[in-house]
Scaffold this active site. Structure first.
Site, mmCIF file in Angstrom:
data_model
loop_
_atom_site.group_PDB
_atom_site.id
_atom_site.type_symbol
_atom_site.label_atom_id
_atom_site.label_comp_id
_atom_site.label_asym_id
_atom_site.label_seq_id
_atom_site.Cartn_x
_atom_site.Cartn_y
_atom_site.Cartn_z
ATOM 1 N N ASP A 1 0.826 -1.200 0.000
ATOM 2 C CA ASP A 1 0.000 0.000 0.000
ATOM 3 C C ASP A 1 0.871 1.266 0.000
ATOM 4 O O ASP A 1 1.707 1.433 -0.876
ATOM 5 C CB ASP A 1 -0.962 -0.078 1.190
ATOM 6 C CG ASP A 1 -2.043 0.995 1.196
ATOM 7 O OD1 ASP A 1 -2.912 0.952 0.324
ATOM 8 O OD2 ASP A 1 -2.000 1.868 2.081
ATOM 9 N N HIS A 16 -7.396 -6.574 0.307
ATOM 10 C CA HIS A 16 -6.334 -5.571 0.249
ATOM 11 C C HIS A 16 -5.181 -5.858 1.200
ATOM 12 O O HIS A 16 -4.020 -5.629 0.863
ATOM 13 C CB HIS A 16 -6.929 -4.200 0.577
ATOM 14 C CG HIS A 16 -5.925 -3.106 0.652
ATOM 15 N ND1 HIS A 16 -5.155 -2.711 -0.428
ATOM 16 C CD2 HIS A 16 -5.537 -2.316 1.698
ATOM 17 C CE1 HIS A 16 -4.363 -1.716 -0.069
ATOM 18 N NE2 HIS A 16 -4.562 -1.460 1.218
#
Length: 308
Positions: free
Chosen positions: A119, A288
């Site tokens: 991320d 994610h």
């Protein structure tokens, strides 16, 4: 959690100190986390990884227990250039403590290392790879595409799913006040609303993440990170592309099969556009938060890909 690791707090600027942990011995691996998390995302792989590598897991500036300076004009202090320099200074300080680097590395630019990043941390790692190619041997990026590609290819699906990209960049203190007013709601709605829910996270980690979201300075710093990405980082990425400055090290990218990268982008193709070396990639059976949802896949790929 992080058994046999040593905490560190390393000054990288007069008013900025970076916190993290290190442990193990062997080739150096830098682990970088994402939003709104800390180095704790790596707790399910760090101990095993330290059996073969010298592992450094740090909190990005503005996150966790690292310093939270003001953003400065144009959010420059949260540009990925500044955050990449933090990582280099940490590795310059820590790698000489590791006998593998003390005895083997003769790189005039400083000790080279591997990076695995998720991320926001992978955006910092992208800048590291481009700006300091001699320092990064190989890299693994988790669940991102290049910032420039993601912003310029925005569609309705992306905007609805990644609404925070557009919310966090709003002028201070609007998003800061909204999040700090009810951090538990943000944890439940934002993190818990994704594929794996909150069950993916250890209770101790969730407590760390929630504590960050209770602190106005922390949330302001995180917003500055996103504000920088939507402005100065985009401008820098455009110049890099125009002038042919790309990632030079071998790159492996993974993304969640149940996330927005899979739905909205051709991740491998996007990374190939900004790389001159080989790029490998595939989707994992994950959402994610890959390091916490699929730690076994992350560990296996580091051990297989990061070899001298």
């Amino acid at each position: 959690m992080f058994k046999d690791f040593t905490p560190f707090d390393i000054p990288v600027e007069p008013d900025v100190t970076i916190h993290g942990v290190y442990g193990g011995s062997g080739p150096a691996v830098l682990l970088l986390h994402g939003f709104p998390q800390t180095h704790h995302i790596w707790h399910r792989i760090a101990d095993d990884l330290a059996q073969s590598y010298f592992v450094v897991a740090m909190d990005l500036r503005g996150y966790g227990r690292s310093s939270k300076p003001e953003g400065g004009d144009g959010h420059v202090r949260y540009g990925k250039k500044a955050m990449a320099r933090d990582a280099l200074r940490v590795m310059d300080e820590l790698c000489p403590r590791n006998s593998d680097h003390r005895n083997k590395d003769n790189n005039k630019d400083g000790p080279p290392f591997y990076i695995c990043a998720h991320d926001r941390g992978a955006r910092v790692a992208h800048r590291l790879c481009v700006a300091y190619p001699a320092r990064v041997k190989k890299a693994i990026f988790l669940d991102i595409c290049p910032t420039l590609a993601m912003y310029t290819q925005t569609d309705l699906v992306f905007a609805k799913t990644y609404f925070h990209w557009f919310f966090l960049v709003q002028s201070a203190p609007f998003p800061e006040n909204v999040i700090t007013a009810n951090p538990q709601a943000w944890i439940q709605g934002f993190m818990g609303g994704r594929h794996a829910g909150l069950e993916a996270f250890a209770a101790a980690c969730l407590a760390e993440y929630e504590n960050n979201l209770k602190d106005f300075r922390s949330v302001h710093a995180m917003c500055e990170d996103y504000r920088a990405s939507s402005t100065i980082d985009m401008e820098e990425a455009s110049r890099d592309f125009e002038q042919g400055r790309h990632i030079q090290c071998p790159l492996r990218v993974f993304w969640g099969a149940h996330g927005v990268i899979e739905k909205c982008f051709d991740a491998q193709a996007e990374w190939e556009k900004v790389s001159t070396s080989t790029v490998e990639g595939r989707a994992l059976d994950s959402g994610h938060y890959i390091p916490e949802e699929r730690p076994e896949d992350v560990l296996a790929n580091i051990l297989e890909f990061f070899v001298n």
